[in-house]
Design a protein around this motif. Structure first.
Motif, short mmCIF file in Angstrom:
data_model
loop_
_atom_site.label_atom_id
_atom_site.label_comp_id
_atom_site.label_asym_id
_atom_site.label_seq_id
_atom_site.Cartn_x
_atom_site.Cartn_y
_atom_site.Cartn_z
N ILE A 143 41.96 37.43 25.87
CA ILE A 143 43.26 37.57 26.41
C ILE A 143 42.95 38.46 28.15
CG2 ILE A 143 45.33 38.09 26.55
CD1 ILE A 143 44.97 37.99 23.42
N SER A 144 42.42 39.47 27.81
CA SER A 144 42.51 40.02 28.66
C SER A 144 41.40 39.70 30.00
CB SER A 144 41.96 41.89 28.62
OG SER A 144 41.49 42.22 30.21
N VAL A 145 40.01 38.67 29.88
CA VAL A 145 40.04 38.54 30.56
C VAL A 145 40.32 36.99 31.10
CG1 VAL A 145 36.95 36.35 31.46
CG2 VAL A 145 37.13 38.47 29.23
N LEU A 146 41.02 35.95 30.09
CA LEU A 146 41.95 34.87 30.20
C LEU A 146 42.56 34.99 31.00
CD1 LEU A 146 42.00 32.34 30.06
CD2 LEU A 146 43.69 32.85 28.27
N SER A 147 43.17 36.35 31.24
CA SER A 147 44.77 36.87 31.99
C SER A 147 43.57 37.44 33.41
CB SER A 147 44.98 38.81 31.51
OG SER A 147 45.60 38.17 30.08
N SER A 148 42.94 37.26 33.84
CA SER A 148 42.11 37.59 35.38
C SER A 148 41.96 36.75 35.43
CB SER A 148 41.42 38.51 34.76
OG SER A 148 41.88 39.99 34.34
N SER A 149 41.46 35.71 34.92
CA SER A 149 40.99 34.48 35.46
C SER A 149 41.62 33.11 35.46
CB SER A 149 39.52 34.40 35.37
OG SER A 149 39.74 34.05 33.58
N TYR A 150 42.66 32.73 34.83
CA TYR A 150 43.63 31.41 34.52
C TYR A 150 43.30 30.83 35.37
CZ TYR A 150 48.14 33.48 35.17
OH TYR A 150 49.25 34.27 36.37
N GLN A 151 44.21 31.14 36.74
CA GLN A 151 44.37 31.05 37.68
C GLN A 151 42.94 29.72 38.04
OE1 GLN A 151 46.10 33.24 41.20
NE2 GLN A 151 47.73 33.08 40.26
N SER A 152 42.00 30.03 37.99
CA SER A 152 40.78 29.37 38.19
C SER A 152 39.48 28.52 37.28
CB SER A 152 40.17 29.89 39.80
OG SER A 152 39.26 31.14 39.37
N PHE A 153 40.47 28.90 35.72
CA PHE A 153 39.78 28.78 34.63
C PHE A 153 38.76 27.37 34.70
CE2 PHE A 153 38.92 28.99 30.14
CZ PHE A 153 38.78 29.99 29.88
N ASP A 154 38.44 26.91 34.32
CA ASP A 154 37.96 25.30 33.49
C ASP A 154 37.52 25.10 32.89
OD1 ASP A 154 36.74 23.03 34.51
OD2 ASP A 154 34.54 23.90 35.43
N TRP A 155 38.89 24.78 32.29
CA TRP A 155 39.10 24.09 31.16
C TRP A 155 38.62 23.39 31.15
CZ3 TRP A 155 41.40 27.32 28.34
CH2 TRP A 155 42.83 28.46 29.07
N ASP A 156 38.03 22.12 31.49
CA ASP A 156 37.01 21.44 31.25
C ASP A 156 35.78 21.24 30.51
OD1 ASP A 156 39.29 19.81 31.97
OD2 ASP A 156 38.07 19.02 33.70
N TYR A 157 35.46 23.03 31.25
CA TYR A 157 34.29 23.38 30.58
C TYR A 157 33.70 24.30 29.26
CZ TYR A 157 29.79 26.03 30.64
OH TYR A 157 28.88 26.76 30.77
N TYR A 158 35.42 25.26 29.56
CA TYR A 158 36.32 25.78 28.03
C TYR A 158 35.82 24.62 26.62
CZ TYR A 158 38.79 28.20 24.78
OH TYR A 158 38.94 28.72 23.46
N ILE A 159 36.08 23.40 27.34
CA ILE A 159 36.50 22.25 26.12
C ILE A 159 35.58 21.37 25.70
CG2 ILE A 159 37.06 20.58 24.92
CD1 ILE A 159 40.22 20.89 27.54
N ARG A 160 34.41 21.61 26.49
CA ARG A 160 33.35 21.46 26.63
C ARG A 160 31.66 22.46 25.84
NH1 ARG A 160 28.44 20.73 30.59
NH2 ARG A 160 30.05 21.04 32.20
N LEU A 161 32.40 23.42 25.58
CA LEU A 161 31.55 24.37 25.59
C LEU A 161 32.12 24.28 23.49
CD1 LEU A 161 31.42 27.32 28.13
CD2 LEU A 161 29.05 26.41 26.62
N HIS A 183 51.42 39.43 25.60
CA HIS A 183 50.20 39.35 26.58
C HIS A 183 50.80 37.58 27.49
CE1 HIS A 183 48.15 41.99 24.64
NE2 HIS A 183 48.01 42.30 25.49
N VAL A 184 51.77 37.07 28.13
CA VAL A 184 51.82 35.94 28.82
C VAL A 184 51.13 35.32 29.65
CG1 VAL A 184 53.74 34.25 29.54
CG2 VAL A 184 54.26 36.68 28.40
N VAL A 185 50.13 34.56 28.96
CA VAL A 185 49.25 33.75 29.50
C VAL A 185 49.03 32.35 29.55
CG1 VAL A 185 46.68 33.17 29.82
CG2 VAL A 185 47.34 35.89 29.08
N PRO A 186 49.55 32.13 30.86
CA PRO A 186 49.41 30.35 29.98
C PRO A 186 48.36 29.82 30.26
CG PRO A 186 49.33 30.21 32.72
CD PRO A 186 49.29 32.02 32.00
N VAL A 187 48.79 28.70 29.02
CA VAL A 187 47.68 28.04 28.75
C VAL A 187 48.50 26.13 28.71
CG1 VAL A 187 45.95 26.99 26.53
CG2 VAL A 187 46.79 29.61 26.55
N PRO A 188 47.47 25.23 30.13
CA PRO A 188 47.97 23.62 29.59
C PRO A 188 48.39 23.22 28.34
CG PRO A 188 46.90 24.90 31.16
CD PRO A 188 46.13 26.01 30.26
#
Length: 203
Positions: A143-161, A183-188
């Motif tokens: 959650i901490s990592v996602l909170s710091s990186s969600y604006q540029s997070f590569d969701w396509d790569y996440y899904i592939r992994l 922890h309010v982190v937007p997940v599309p």
């Protein structure tokens, strides 16, 4: 927290790898710290490709480290100096191996005054999702990592992994994130929809 002495030795090990052309990324607790979560950790995790394991240990041994190939394990090797442990991880829970894409997606990040090549947030989160056990806090790290990186997070790569290891577990983490009021982190929405369609029961 980890002392400056620890980081000095960890950075020295990274310098040995870099000087000898051995690509790596740092994962585990050190990588989590680079994304802003202050926590303790007992070692540093260097992710390298299997073909580079022997060379990495050879050069560290030349630099004064004690090394252990751990040949009976197959996914892990270790080096030691001044009571500190350095792990070389070749494969994670779920059979996810360190490959060229893992290395290519690494980013240079500072931890205090020390710079390391850090594993991408997508790679780090997937591996920690898979490592989660009842006595560990891996999902809070994620959650901490996602909170710091969600604006540029590569969701396509996440899904592939996720599809390579355990899509149910990867989706469960995202649903937990969406339900966690602390922890309010937007997940599309489209990510949830795509991952739902990838579940075995929807195929």
């Amino acid at each position: 927290m980890i002392s400056d002495t620890n980081f000095r030795i960890y950075r020295e090990a990274a310098s040995v790898l870099e000087a000898n052309g051995i690509p790596y990324v740092v994962g585990g607790g050190i990588a989590v710290m680079s994304f802003g979560r202050l926590r303790d950790t007992k070692d540093i995790d260097f992710y390298i490709m299997e073909d580079h394991q022997d060379l990495a240990l050879h050069h560290l041994a030349e630099a004064g480290y004690e090394v252990d190939h751990m040949s009976d394990v197959g996914w892990l090797a270790k080096a030691f100096k001044e009571g500190l442990t350095i792990d070389f991880i070749l494969e994670n829970v779920g059979g996810l191996r360190t490959d060229q894409e893992t290395l290519d997606r690494g980013v240079r990040r500072m931890i205090g005054k020390y710079e390391f090549m850090i594993m991408s947030p997508e790679d780090l989160i997937i591996r920690k999702i898979m490592a989660m056990r009842s006595e560990r806090n891996d999902w809070f790290d994620c959650i901490s990592v996602l909170s710091s990186s969600y604006q540029s997070f590569d969701w396509d790569y996440y899904i592939r992994l996720a599809n390579r290891v355990n899509p149910e577990r990867a989706l469960s983490f995202l649903l937990y994130v969406r339900s966690d009021r602390e922890h309010v982190v937007p997940v599309p929405d489209h990510v949830i929809s795509r991952m739902m369609k990838n579940l075995p029961c929807h195929k």
